[in-house]
Structure formats: C-alpha cells, structure tokens
Design an enzyme around this catalytic site. Sequence first.
Site, mmCIF file in Angstrom:
data_model
loop_
_atom_site.group_PDB
_atom_site.id
_atom_site.type_symbol
_atom_site.label_atom_id
_atom_site.label_comp_id
_atom_site.label_asym_id
_atom_site.label_seq_id
_atom_site.Cartn_x
_atom_site.Cartn_y
_atom_site.Cartn_z
ATOM 1 N N PRO A 1 3.396 -1.358 -1.488
ATOM 2 C CA PRO A 1 3.259 -0.305 -0.485
ATOM 3 C C PRO A 1 4.371 0.735 -0.577
ATOM 4 O O PRO A 1 5.547 0.409 -0.422
ATOM 5 C CB PRO A 1 3.340 -1.065 0.839
ATOM 6 C CG PRO A 1 3.150 -2.497 0.489
ATOM 7 C CD PRO A 1 3.666 -2.648 -0.890
ATOM 8 N N GLU A 2 3.993 1.955 -0.874
ATOM 9 C CA GLU A 2 4.909 3.078 -0.759
ATOM 10 C C GLU A 2 4.406 3.916 0.413
ATOM 11 O O GLU A 2 3.555 3.467 1.174
ATOM 12 C CB GLU A 2 4.962 3.875 -2.069
ATOM 13 C CG GLU A 2 5.604 3.065 -3.190
ATOM 14 C CD GLU A 2 5.929 3.894 -4.424
ATOM 15 O OE1 GLU A 2 6.031 5.125 -4.294
ATOM 16 O OE2 GLU A 2 6.063 3.314 -5.499
#
Length: 268
Positions: free
Chosen positions: A2-3
């Site tokens: 997850p960015e």
Amino acid sequence: MPELPEVETTLRGIEPAIALQVISGITVRQGSLRWPVTEGLAQIVEGQRVTQVRRRAKYLIINLEHGSMLIHLGMSGSLRLVQPDAELRKHDHIEMRMGNGAILRYHDPRRFGCWLWSESDHHQLSRLGPEPLSDDFGIKRLYELSRKRKIAVKPFIMDNNTVVGVGNIYASEALFRSGIRPDRAAGDISLKLYTVLTGHIKEVLAAAIVQGGTTLRDFVNGNGEPGYFQQTLAVYGRGGKLCTGCEGVLKEIKLGQRSSVFCPRCQR
DNA sequence: CTTTCAGCCTGACGGC
DNA sequence: TGCCGTCAGGCTGAAA
C-alpha cells in the site's frame, strides 16, 4: 504494497460504511504491530461516534468524538468490510464493528502497520511534508529543498519531509516518465527538470488512484477487490526486461536499500 | 546539519 | 519434497 493510491482507495471504500456510525465493538487478536496497539483500545473507543475518516500521507485517520485512531497498512496490510459470517483468516489482527452492522477487518501478514489511539495529535503526523496532490506541493519545492543535497533523487523524493506518499513504485515510475536517472544527485537537477518531475509525480499518483491502486501480491480495497495499476507499470519490478520506450534492457540497482529499476537510455 | 543503516515481520522464491 | 537463505519494503531512531 500500500502506497498513497492504495490507502486512498481503501479510504474511499470504507468511508461510506463507517462515517458517522457508533463503534459497537473492537476485537484485537494480535496487538503486536509496528508499534503495540494502544492498550485498552476497545474500552476506549466503544460507544464513540466516528466524526470523520480521512487520509494523511499513507495513514488513515478515524476521528472520534474524544480523539482519533491512526492506522497504517505497512507493507502488506489491508482493511476491508466483511460480512458477519465471513471466515476469519490468518493475520486478521483487528476487527471493528459498527452500529449499522458494518464490520471492518484489518489484515496484515508482515505486521509493519499500526493501529493507535490518541486523545490529541499523533506524533507520527508531525514533520510530514505536503500532500503530493495538493497545491502545497508546487513546482519549486523539489528544486529549493534539493539545493546542495548530494542524496540521490529517488530517495530524495521518497523522503517524507520532501513530499509524502511517494513510495518505491511511484517514485520509480515518475522518474521513468520524467527521463531522470534515479541515482542522479538531487542537488544537480535543474528547476526545469524538477517541474517535469513534479508533474509526473502528481500524474502517476492520480492515475493509480483512478485504477484502484497497484496490486502486486495481496492489496485489496475496502471491498476486497484488487487494483489494476500494475498493468501500467513501466519499470517497477521489471529489471532485466525490455524498456517500453526503446529497445534497451532495464537496469536494476540499489539506492538507499531499495531496489531501483530504470532505463539507462531513456533516463539520464 | 545530512546521510546511511539496522531492525521490525512473513511469505514467496530459488538453489540444492 | 523440503529445508534454508535471501529478498521485499515503510518507517523510526541511532550511528556515522
């Protein structure tokens, strides 16, 4: 992993189900995350109403009447709404139940994430740079912050003091689109090139949000669905393969302990 | 001040 | 088949 686009996608998925709802219960099955889950979390937040759900950098913030919960998905985390009869999976560490029946499960195999409570400000949020998609991240910021800096441009734009939310995937892609080698010294890059790079950082993040984020192994949005931006990746994870812009072979190097892929012909 | 680096953690993967 | 070493990586805090 997850960015920013994946966290934004998660936010949009879960917000409608939990906003303005009262928390009816929380179960912590594994409290040993990046930082220990706040002691007594359940007793503290049960009965409180969610006043707002928002994102800052890669953090999700659930504001309650008397404080807020700070959530990070780390490397392998996901947060999704599940049905009451959904089978409990390995690494489902935290479950939050709402007055309207919504159930939110936090799943994080590597446990690099966090779920913290604070009555006041979370120290993790102080000293964060501007949001990349906001006007606070303008065309002069990278140029001015980078003068006389010897650090390579890729770790420079991944530094949360410079701008938040730009992780390895999107830093790699933005540099490719800008034609900049990731190992160039940040201080040697012109204002003109930084203007180009700033535009591409915004563009690549916005495009990834539209695609629902990047799913490499296990990222899913608030409704359990994967993202599709991985199909658009030109360099990340493609070391040794052919460049999409020329005949060259993509090269892989290490910068700041992170793998960095680029095209030696297209990026200078 | 800037820059580098260990450590946290599990699962995937390659070599034997 | 299975064991073992390596790698992935966001973030923090300490070391250089």
